[in-house]
Design an enzyme around this catalytic site. Structure first.
Site, PDB file in Angstrom:
ATOM      1  N   CYS A  74       0.914  -1.186  -0.006  1.00 41.82           N
ATOM      2  CA  CYS A  74       0.152  -0.271   0.109  1.00 41.82           C
ATOM      3  C   CYS A  74       0.802   1.168   0.080  1.00 41.82           C
ATOM      4  O   CYS A  74       1.947   1.269  -0.380  1.00 41.82           O
ATOM      5  CB  CYS A  74      -0.836  -0.037   1.329  1.00 41.82           C
ATOM      6  SG  CYS A  74      -0.318   0.070   2.928  1.00 41.82           S
TER       7      CYS A  74
ATOM      8  N   ARG B 149      -3.364  -0.842   5.555  1.00 45.09           N
ATOM      9  CA  ARG B 149      -3.922  -1.804   4.639  1.00 45.09           C
ATOM     10  C   ARG B 149      -3.017  -2.998   4.561  1.00 45.09           C
ATOM     11  O   ARG B 149      -3.607  -4.218   4.306  1.00 45.09           O
ATOM     12  CB  ARG B 149      -4.546  -1.107   3.252  1.00 45.09           C
ATOM     13  CG  ARG B 149      -5.632  -0.103   3.368  1.00 45.09           C
ATOM     14  CD  ARG B 149      -5.748   0.626   2.065  1.00 45.09           C
ATOM     15  NE  ARG B 149      -4.600   1.573   1.773  1.00 45.09           N
ATOM     16  CZ  ARG B 149      -4.347   2.406   0.780  1.00 45.09           C
ATOM     17  NH1 ARG B 149      -5.145   2.226  -0.277  1.00 45.09           N
ATOM     18  NH2 ARG B 149      -3.222   2.944   0.644  1.00 45.09           N
TER      19      ARG B 149
ATOM     20  N   ASP C 226      -8.171   3.820   1.197  1.00 45.59           N
ATOM     21  CA  ASP C 226      -7.301   4.154   2.295  1.00 45.59           C
ATOM     22  C   ASP C 226      -7.933   4.684   3.650  1.00 45.59           C
ATOM     23  O   ASP C 226      -8.791   5.526   3.479  1.00 45.59           O
ATOM     24  CB  ASP C 226      -6.222   5.181   1.667  1.00 45.59           C
ATOM     25  CG  ASP C 226      -5.150   5.662   2.879  1.00 45.59           C
ATOM     26  OD1 ASP C 226      -5.220   5.061   3.953  1.00 45.59           O
ATOM     27  OD2 ASP C 226      -4.321   6.229   2.491  1.00 45.59           O
TER      28      ASP C 226
HETATM   29  P1  4NP Z   1      -1.635   2.787   4.169  1.00 41.69           P
HETATM   30  O1  4NP Z   1      -2.391   4.197   4.760  1.00 41.69           O
HETATM   31  O2  4NP Z   1      -1.103   3.217   2.743  1.00 41.69           O
HETATM   32  O3  4NP Z   1      -3.007   1.899   3.964  1.00 41.69           O
HETATM   33  O4  4NP Z   1      -0.760   2.247   5.124  1.00 41.69           O
HETATM   34  C1  4NP Z   1      -1.460   4.990   4.693  1.00 41.69           C
HETATM   35  C2  4NP Z   1      -0.841   5.518   5.929  1.00 41.69           C
HETATM   36  C3  4NP Z   1      -0.109   6.780   6.252  1.00 41.69           C
HETATM   37  C4  4NP Z   1      -0.104   7.617   5.139  1.00 41.69           C
HETATM   38  C5  4NP Z   1      -1.046   7.456   4.194  1.00 41.69           C
HETATM   39  C6  4NP Z   1      -1.673   6.302   4.111  1.00 41.69           C
HETATM   40  N1  4NP Z   1       0.429   8.818   5.328  1.00 41.69           N
HETATM   41  O5  4NP Z   1       0.338   9.703   4.554  1.00 41.69           O
HETATM   42  O6  4NP Z   1       1.326   9.024   6.247  1.00 41.69           O
END
Ligand code: 4NP
Length: 166
Positions: free
Chosen positions: A15, A21, A130
């Protein structure tokens, strides 16, 4: 060059941040594979490096726990060039990350790269939304999508082995 068909099955979920995710997908897949008696290495990574070395988001840990999966010990890591040969299959949690994974693929990449939701009949092309900027219900929805999709992956790997395409 590594030929993916000669490797033992190994799956990487990717992800953006590797704290919501993809660690949930790693945990859900590991549980489903164990229950099905499927031998498979499983890991996860982020295309971004924002959360390297960090544990999963507490909401992801709680959601996984509510579904009988412990992901508290996972550690954020960023997708590396060698992952494209180390893993037989790389699954992107959303279309933006699929594009990022594909565009960074080294020439010698052997892994089969796919969008996770493409595995789920009727959900082709869809993103696992997300949940990072959402609330607990968004994490629960992401888990539901992930759990349905990884069940299909496990079924297909049981039937087709390492040559499965998605
Ligand atoms: P992930 O979610 O891609 O599902 O782990 C996110 C976690 C952190 C961030 C964005 C999406 N961030 O911008 O820090």
């Amino acid at each position: 060059m590594v030929n993916a068909a000669d490797q033992s099955l190994s799956v990487l979920f990717v992800c953006l941040g590797n704290i919501c995710r993809s660690p949930m997908a790693e945990g859900a897949f590991r549980k489903a594979a164990e229950e099905a008696g499927l031998a498979c290495d499983v890991a996860s990574a982020g295309t971004a490096g924002y959360h390297i070395g960090e544990p999963p988001d507490p909401r992801a840990i709680a959601t996984a726990r509510a579904n009988g999966v412990d992901i508290a010990e996972a550690t954020g890591r960023q997708l590396q060039p060698e992952d494209y040969e180390r893993f037989t299959h790389i699954f992107a949690l959303d279309t933006a990350n699929l594009a990022g994974i594909t565009s960074r693929a080294p020439r010698q990449a052997s892994a089969r790269i796919a969008l996770l939701m493409d595995a789920l009949p009727g959900r082709k092309g869809e993103t696992v939304k997300d949940p990072y900027y959402g609330d607990e219900s968004d994490f629960a929805k992401a888990w539901d999508d992930i759990a349905k999709a990884v069940d299909v992956l496990v079924e297909r790997f049981k039937t087709d082995g390492v040559s499965a395409r998605f």
